[in-house]
Enzyme design. Sequence first.
Site: not given
Ligand code: G3I
Length: 403
Positions: A283, A178
Amino acid sequence: MLRSALRSFKKNAQHGGCVRRSYCVAPCGAALAFLAVSFAQGQTAPTLKDAYRGLFRIGTAVNAAQFEERDGRGDAIIEAQFNTISPENALKWQSVHPRPDSYNFDLSDRYVAFGERYKMFIVGHCLVWHSQVPQWVFRDVEGKTLTREALLERMHDHIRTVVGRYKGRIGGWDVVNEALSEDGTMRPSPWYKIIGDDYILKAFQFAHEADPSAELYYNDYSLENVAKRKGAVALIRKLKAAGATITGAGLQGHVRIDRPDAQTEAETIEAFAALGIRVNISELDVDVLPRTIRTDSADVSETATGTAQSNPYTSGLTEEMQQRLAKRYAELFGVFVQHHRVMGRVTFWGVTDGDSWLNNFPTRGRTNYPLLFDRDGKPKPAFAAVLEEAKTALRLSWRGAGN
Ligand code: G3I
């Protein structure tokens, strides 16, 4: 006849047709023969990976519960249906390199071991991104912004350590994720602002140096949009001209129920294939909910508050929407099959609807239905539609043979 087609298909996959680790470059005639015989005998290909074998790999993003084998329902699906995996979060900078002087490979080691256990093609996601990277990365001990040289050194250390650890085991890396804004210009991330626009070239060089046999990808969303696509094509052309090893483009494929259309999807794949690189759908998911923000972006920093109208399927997807979703998946896979010779894999971003990030983007706590398996792990009509599309390969080859 079925047995002999299968024997010839296996031989082709091992020795001839699939000369690289992630994709088939030959016309895949034996694979088509195998499919033809199975379909002619009324056998539907039972799994995604079998239906598409010889065309391209089929993958899924996995979360920690899945690669630690604590999600029985999800794990059964992963093992049966997919032959490549991507880590949803486990290999991002904040996971593996949380502090300047310490790496933490607990999760990522388990991810890679899981992939090896089930003989998957293992993808690394992602090395250089502006998101899910700790802020210390860009600062010195006094909190001042790093110099170009210092940030390059830090990036080098990260890539050398992470890619080096999994050398020969992780088959392909999303090296830079990105890096472009919606208008196709460079995103003003800290990487760009501190290092300058050769940060991408450097990242690819460091990754190649750390594992010369790994496939290396540029990965981004909304590449179907003309301005952004042009920016990405120009970027990859420039990388190649500078001598970088770049194997493929990852079109993330966070699409919506009604757009982009098939023609645009086809043009996008063709634009990247024309650069002489592979195209991966990295994805894939289909958002069925109304958007609560104006753009079609997958930029995780964009959030919005929801209303009852923005979350209409809390007690289940209507039959009409199920069918629309199935048709949409058929349309997309129709395009992928047509372009199978330039494609390495199609990876879904999650296993079941309950796992999807789209339940929380751009509005938290909604009920979305973007994948092929429902919250109970049951295949949806979209699953059957995707299997069915594998037969298009047969029709194409039949026509290609002059019929
Ligand atoms: O690990 C913490 C945890 O400790 C906490 O309790 C919880 C509370 O919300 O959050 C957890 O972190 C989350 C993390 O995923 C792990 O589950 C974050 O809030 C959440 O924002 C994060 O989201 C990820 C996102 O990327 C962040 O950028 C999604 O799972 C993941 O599917 C998404 O993947 C991205 C690709 O890497 C790049 N392209 C877009 C795609 C979709 O957004």
